[in-house]
Motif scaffolding. Structure first.
Motif, mmCIF file in Angstrom:
data_model
loop_
_atom_site.group_PDB
_atom_site.id
_atom_site.type_symbol
_atom_site.label_atom_id
_atom_site.label_comp_id
_atom_site.label_asym_id
_atom_site.label_seq_id
_atom_site.Cartn_x
_atom_site.Cartn_y
_atom_site.Cartn_z
ATOM 1 N N VAL B 309 0.038 4.479 -0.475
ATOM 2 C CA VAL B 309 -0.241 5.338 0.673
ATOM 3 C C VAL B 309 0.765 4.995 1.762
ATOM 4 N N ASN B 310 1.492 5.991 2.242
ATOM 5 C CA ASN B 310 2.499 5.739 3.267
ATOM 6 C C ASN B 310 1.882 5.508 4.635
ATOM 7 N N LEU B 311 2.528 4.658 5.402
ATOM 8 C CA LEU B 311 2.194 4.480 6.815
ATOM 9 C C LEU B 311 3.301 5.185 7.593
ATOM 10 N N ILE B 312 2.916 6.226 8.320
ATOM 11 C CA ILE B 312 3.894 7.129 8.932
ATOM 12 C C ILE B 312 3.663 7.185 10.431
ATOM 13 N N GLY B 313 4.606 6.679 11.196
ATOM 14 C CA GLY B 313 4.520 6.783 12.652
ATOM 15 C C GLY B 313 3.603 5.767 13.305
ATOM 16 N N GLY B 314 2.930 4.956 12.516
ATOM 17 C CA GLY B 314 2.025 3.964 13.090
ATOM 18 C C GLY B 314 1.662 2.921 12.058
ATOM 19 N N LEU B 315 1.272 1.763 12.541
ATOM 20 C CA LEU B 315 0.943 0.647 11.635
ATOM 21 C C LEU B 315 -0.425 0.085 11.982
ATOM 22 N N PRO B 316 -1.218 -0.251 10.970
ATOM 23 C CA PRO B 316 -2.487 -0.913 11.264
ATOM 24 C C PRO B 316 -2.242 -2.374 11.646
ATOM 25 N N GLU B 317 -3.221 -3.007 12.254
ATOM 26 C CA GLU B 317 -3.173 -4.458 12.423
ATOM 27 C C GLU B 317 -3.061 -5.093 11.040
ATOM 28 N N ARG B 318 -2.295 -6.171 10.951
ATOM 29 C CA ARG B 318 -2.192 -6.859 9.656
ATOM 30 C C ARG B 318 -3.578 -7.214 9.115
ATOM 31 N N ALA B 319 -4.434 -7.739 9.994
ATOM 32 C CA ALA B 319 -5.747 -8.196 9.516
ATOM 33 C C ALA B 319 -6.564 -7.039 8.962
ATOM 34 N N ALA B 320 -6.414 -5.851 9.556
ATOM 35 C CA ALA B 320 -7.171 -4.687 9.068
ATOM 36 C C ALA B 320 -6.706 -4.316 7.672
ATOM 37 N N ALA B 321 -5.402 -4.319 7.454
ATOM 38 C CA ALA B 321 -4.880 -3.987 6.125
ATOM 39 C C ALA B 321 -5.288 -5.051 5.114
ATOM 40 N N MET B 322 -5.226 -6.308 5.543
ATOM 41 C CA MET B 322 -5.458 -7.406 4.598
ATOM 42 C C MET B 322 -6.924 -7.618 4.288
ATOM 43 N N SER B 323 -7.796 -7.022 5.093
ATOM 44 C CA SER B 323 -9.220 -7.203 4.805
ATOM 45 C C SER B 323 -9.696 -6.204 3.754
ATOM 46 N N ILE B 324 -8.838 -5.263 3.362
ATOM 47 C CA ILE B 324 -9.211 -4.341 2.285
ATOM 48 C C ILE B 324 -8.908 -5.027 0.956
ATOM 49 N N PRO B 325 -9.943 -5.252 0.131
ATOM 50 C CA PRO B 325 -9.696 -5.995 -1.109
ATOM 51 C C PRO B 325 -8.605 -5.339 -1.958
ATOM 52 N N GLY B 326 -7.630 -6.122 -2.332
ATOM 53 C CA GLY B 326 -6.585 -5.653 -3.238
ATOM 54 C C GLY B 326 -5.533 -4.778 -2.592
ATOM 55 N N ALA B 327 -5.587 -4.567 -1.279
ATOM 56 C CA ALA B 327 -4.551 -3.756 -0.634
ATOM 57 C C ALA B 327 -3.334 -4.635 -0.346
ATOM 58 N N HIS B 328 -2.169 -4.143 -0.680
ATOM 59 C CA HIS B 328 -0.919 -4.873 -0.446
ATOM 60 C C HIS B 328 -0.143 -4.169 0.656
ATOM 61 N N LEU B 329 0.113 -4.894 1.724
ATOM 62 C CA LEU B 329 0.821 -4.324 2.867
ATOM 63 C C LEU B 329 2.329 -4.505 2.710
ATOM 64 N N HIS B 330 3.052 -3.423 2.939
ATOM 65 C CA HIS B 330 4.514 -3.481 2.996
ATOM 66 C C HIS B 330 4.921 -2.894 4.345
ATOM 67 N N HIS B 331 5.357 -3.758 5.216
ATOM 68 C CA HIS B 331 5.635 -3.433 6.614
ATOM 69 C C HIS B 331 7.158 -3.503 6.718
ATOM 70 N N TYR B 332 7.780 -2.387 7.136
ATOM 71 C CA TYR B 332 9.241 -2.319 7.060
ATOM 72 C C TYR B 332 9.964 -2.916 8.272
ATOM 73 N N ALA B 333 9.193 -3.484 9.206
ATOM 74 C CA ALA B 333 9.805 -4.080 10.397
ATOM 75 C C ALA B 333 10.624 -3.036 11.167
ATOM 76 N N LYS B 334 10.086 -1.818 11.239
ATOM 77 C CA LYS B 334 10.721 -0.731 12.001
ATOM 78 C C LYS B 334 9.842 -0.386 13.196
ATOM 79 N N GLU B 335 10.471 0.073 14.237
ATOM 80 C CA GLU B 335 9.740 0.541 15.413
ATOM 81 C C GLU B 335 9.029 1.855 15.053
#
Lengths: 373, 373
Positions: B309-335
């Motif tokens: 699932v793409n993150l477009i124009g906004g990013l969740p808090e890391r903790a919010a993404a990581m609290s979903i079991p089995g979800a893998h966050l890929h954060h591109y370090a872009k504004e």
């Protein structure tokens, strides 16, 4: 978030590779300019006891962690007032000294081999009588990968003197060599909030004191798995530990009568957990970062069955490694030297049977390049 | 081996993250100093048509590849005599121009929507009559993520003039909008020796022209999978392609009557292949590197079932993404900026049923932060 890692070796490198997708950034302190981590962040070349290097390292960091247990406690104490150091100095004071480690195990009623602490040759003579032979001497401090160890097969005085010289007359633990059938490790992770997650028990094979191969999950009796979790969990709680912690065990006996005997702890990500990169839902490296960052821990569930084979002192051609179906190459970008861990191969399969079928080709490739000493 | 990547965005970043464990090293050329790849190698900040920047970029490289299809052909032509460029300029000449792309599809008898090339308003008037409405105009060059497109719902002259202005009077493909039921992509990889491997067919959902979600493997009829492989394989052969190639399709009809209609190709790693990081035996990024490096291709077999699932124009808090079991966050370090892809989440499960059970929570998190325009 900028994370500082004391040590720039392959453990730091793989930790950074796990953290970059989370947009964590890294700085490393290591005396060697060619450190494997140089490709994954900012490498500050300096000694761990160099105050100016520590100052440059500490500037602007959000967190500090370590990739090895023998980091000088003075360095940690200098950093701790400036930036959170996780895991904290207490784990290092324990992990750095086999006498402290043994005291921790016994205080938690975790079985250990018969042992005695020896500081002089006379103490060694007395201890050898109590502990018996065959035994092994391990220096209390600065031992790893079989370094700082000497075997003691007979208790005659010539043998005692020779062993005492072999460990350079340093304070030692004299340990009765146990007739272990297997070796195991439990890699666990404890969060900032005290929540703890356990990877499956890992079956390990060492050669010349260096880890050669790990398989996970083990197919050993369930009571061993339970016991390993209890012991590792108790150690993590006792140390108020934050991050990934590994506990190595000997397995004595077979079947229902098998039991674990604690060997040592490593207050860091561990070689026997490298298989988690491909073989677990969340790798030990990501989980270490989640823990020290105060983030929720990730699932430690295995994805099928995995084996990790170390590349020691030599590296295969990339094409040779890559032509093995399902083999994953991890090349640490280190200059090969005999006995030096320079990479590993992981193979993952859906079933243990398939894994054991695939493993010999991977091991044969490693054996064809490994130079142990 | 030092690999140069034209473009320093998230595709370059993820390619480098896949290559670092293989001890490949990277250099990037990108006009933006804050490019996401800056953490994974040497970033040269410069324009693609700046000869001095290209010189600095090329020095000492073993290979060049591109993370986007709109790299100026002149840059590739300047590099090609100095260092192997893979995939080669031919793939870019095709991927950069929808007219060439359509010509390739039709030469290979790959079904496409009814279309016409238009270079003037008069040509548009004539084409609209032939092609019919509803239709869509897409500029031949420099379109991506829905940019450079205009809908044409009616063929009256006011609509035609408005559409012509909307595409800035640039040469276009006018395409009949087909009543597709679904969208799909085939990500494949072709080695230097011509061997080709195919990832499973991916089910895609777009929103406002931007990929929103991918699921793989699809649960669609087997003949679609076969057909997608045949088409992608034919395209890769025709282009004498080396590396990862993605082909996007519309799915027209249902069940046994369903068929694929080619939309476009991407001569590079592709957003609809990001799930392969966790969800395939070898990721598309590693396989691209294997291919361009002349190494054996890795297995493209899926490991269970995955959704990205793409993150477009906004990013969740890391903790919010990581609290979903089995979800893998890929954060591109872009504004984050509206409509800009700034990260993605992947969730992997052993079965499709479990995946579809886990997916809504991941999608809800993405929906809560996405800013499309």
């Amino acid at each position: 978030m900028l994370i500082g890692i004391l040590g720039g070796g392959q453990l730091a490198r793989m930790t950074a590779l796990a953290g970059l997708p989370l947009a964590l950034r890294f700085r490393f302190l290591d005396p060697a300019p060619e450190s494997p981590s140089r490709d994954c962040g900012e490498l500050i070349v300096g000694r761990y006891d160099d105050a100016a290097a520590l100052d440059r390292f500490a500037r602007g960091l959000d967190l500090v962690t370590c990739e090895f247990e023998n980091v000088p406690v003075a360095a940690l104490e200098s950093l701790a007032p400036r930036v959170p150091v996780r895991p904290g100095p207490r784990a290092f004071a324990t992990g750095q000294d086999r006498a402290n480690e043994k005291a921790l195990f016994t205080s938690l009623s975790i079985p250990v081999p018969m042992f005695a602490i020896v500081r002089t040759l006379d103490e060694l003579r007395a201890a050898a009588e109590r502990v018996g032979t065959p035994a092994i001497m391990k220096t209390c401090r600065l031992g790893y990968d079989g370094k700082g160890q000497a075997r003691l097969d007979h208790a005659d005085d010539a043998s005692l003197v020779a062993a005492w010289r072999a460990v350079r007359e340093q304070p030692c633990v004299l340990e009765r060599r146990i007739a272990f059938s297997r070796e195991a490790s439990m890699v666990c992770v404890r969060g900032l909030d005290g929540s703890t997650a356990f990877y499956p028990l890992v079956e390990n094979v060492h050669t010349k004191g260096i880890l050669k191969r790990s398989i996970a999950p083990s197919d050993w009796p369930e009571h061993l798995e339970r016991s390993a979790r209890e012991h590792a969990g108790a150690i993590a709680r006792a140390l108020d530990y934050v991050g990934v912690l590994a506990v190595e065990f000997f397995v004595e006996g077979e079947g229902a009568g098998a039991r674990l005997i604690a060997n040592e702890i490593a207050p860091r990500v561990h070689n026997s957990g490298h298989w988690t990169i491909e073989g677990a839902e969340t790798s030990q490296f990501e989980n270490h970062l989640r823990a020290i960052g105060g983030l929720p821990l990730g699932s430690t569930a295995p994805v099928g069955h995995s084996a990790m084979v170390n590349l020691i002192g030599g590296l295969p051609e990339r094409a040779a490694a890559m032509s093995i179906p399902g083999a994953h190459l991890h090349h640490y970008a280190k200059e090969p030297r005999p006995g030096r861990k320079v990479g590993h191969l992981t193979v993952r399969r859906d079933t243990r049977e398939e894994l054991l079928h695939a493993l010999p080709r991977v091991e044969a490739l490693a054996d064809s390049v490994n130079v142990l000493s």
